[in-house]
Design a protein around this motif. Structure first.
Motif, short mmCIF file in Angstrom:
data_model
loop_
_atom_site.label_atom_id
_atom_site.label_comp_id
_atom_site.label_asym_id
_atom_site.label_seq_id
_atom_site.Cartn_x
_atom_site.Cartn_y
_atom_site.Cartn_z
N LEU A 106 -5.06 6.22 -3.70
CA LEU A 106 -3.80 5.55 -4.00
C LEU A 106 -2.74 6.56 -4.40
O LEU A 106 -3.04 7.60 -4.97
N PRO A 108 1.17 6.14 -6.19
CA PRO A 108 0.78 7.06 -7.25
C PRO A 108 -0.70 6.90 -7.63
O PRO A 108 -1.21 5.80 -7.58
N THR A 112 0.85 3.00 -11.32
CA THR A 112 2.00 2.71 -10.48
C THR A 112 3.03 1.93 -11.29
O THR A 112 2.79 1.58 -12.45
N THR A 118 2.82 1.03 -3.55
CA THR A 118 1.69 1.93 -3.75
C THR A 118 0.98 2.14 -2.42
O THR A 118 0.54 1.18 -1.79
N TRP A 119 0.91 3.38 -1.99
CA TRP A 119 0.28 3.71 -0.71
C TRP A 119 -1.25 3.75 -0.88
O TRP A 119 -1.75 4.20 -1.91
N TYR A 184 0.29 9.39 1.41
CA TYR A 184 1.68 9.51 0.96
C TYR A 184 2.07 10.99 0.96
O TYR A 184 1.27 11.87 0.67
N GLY A 196 -0.91 -0.75 1.89
CA GLY A 196 -0.63 -0.58 0.47
C GLY A 196 -0.32 -1.88 -0.23
O GLY A 196 -0.51 -2.97 0.31
N LYS A 198 2.43 -3.71 -3.43
CA LYS A 198 3.54 -3.64 -4.38
C LYS A 198 3.30 -4.70 -5.45
O LYS A 198 3.26 -5.90 -5.13
N VAL A 241 -6.40 -0.76 -11.56
CA VAL A 241 -5.05 -0.25 -11.30
C VAL A 241 -4.15 -0.59 -12.49
O VAL A 241 -4.03 -1.76 -12.87
N VAL A 243 -0.45 -0.93 -13.92
CA VAL A 243 0.92 -1.15 -13.43
C VAL A 243 1.86 -1.19 -14.64
O VAL A 243 1.69 -2.02 -15.54
#
Length: 251
Positions: A106, A108, A112, A118-119, A184, A196, A198, A241, A243
């Motif tokens: 991933l 970042p 993120t 997020t890639w 990325y 990805g 978001k 993850v 956020v």
């Protein structure tokens, strides 16, 4: 033959069905009606017996495999239902396929931000075809089958309804080079990632459980030009993850 009988009967943990089978063999073909049957033909054939999967032997289908031991000439395939075939070997190999852990990269990488794409991607050197071969070589009968699992797509599930995925389906197809998604790189901040997520709100003091699942297409090829497809496999794992809200200064 006596040694084989004793080994089967005295092996610790031996299943009762195996003991029953060799007992019937001894009663009929060694000591009974067909005493010392084919003793002088040992180099011309083999005894075949019904064998059940030790992990599934109590299933109803396994109980159908109850044929008494029987003689087969070298090079001949046993003419019985449920005899080992390339397709059966392929299914056995299917159960032995070991696939790599699904953990996407991933960006970042650590945490993120809300409304920041997020890639996500997988490298082709990690996710490539995996094959297992099963063989049977007995009594002049040689058959084999190779089962191959090929990764075809990555499914992303953000772990919250407050998110959008790229593409919208969350299903990222495999690229021509075997990779999934796109790494990325600097200068891509304003671009939409081909694969990805978001997130639309922060994870607060915790994390979101991103689930990444790979779909593997499974096929097999075997002796005599045989082959076909087996059920697809889906394997994945969760990734935590974080956020965060984007901090700004109002003037």
């Amino acid at each position: 033959m006596e040694n084989s009988y004793n080994e089967t009967m005295n092996t610790p943990g031996q299943h009762s069905y195996a003991k029953t089978t060799v007992g019937r063999f001894r009663d009929t073909y060694k000591d009974g009606k067909y005493q010392n049957y084919n003793l002088d033909e040992a180099d011309k054939g083999s005894w075949w017996v019904a064998v059940q999967d030790e992990d599934r032997w109590m299933e109803p289908e396994a109980q159908l495999c109850d044929r008494d031991p029987f003689w087969v000439e070298n090079g001949d395939a046993p003419d019985v239902e449920n005899a080992v075939t390339p397709e059966i070997l392929a299914e056995l190999a299917y159960n032995r396929v070991r696939l790599p852990t699904t953990e996407v990269t991933l960006a970042p990488p650590a945490a993120t931000k809300v409304n920041l794409p997020t890639w996500a991607w997988l490298d082709q050197t990690t996710f490539k075809e995996v094959s297992v071969t099963a063989e049977l070589n007995v009594g002049g009968l040689n058959i084999a089958a190779t089962t191959t699992a090929k990764p075809v797509s990555l499914k992303l599930e953000p772990g919250t309804d407050d998110a959008v995925t790229y593409p919208a389906s969350g299903e990222c197809a495999i690229n021509a080079d075997g990779s999934i998604g796109e790494p990325y790189a600097k200068g891509k901040a304003d671009q939409t990632p081909p694969c990805g997520i978001k997130y639309l709100r922060s994870s607060g003091d915790g994390t979101f459980n991103l689930q990444a699942t790979i779909t593997w297409e499974v096929a097999w090829t075997g002796t005599g030009g045989t082959g076909g497809d087996l059920p697809d496999g889906t394997f994945g794992n969760d990734q935590a993850v974080t956020v965060q809200e984007i901090q700004s200064v109002n003037r």
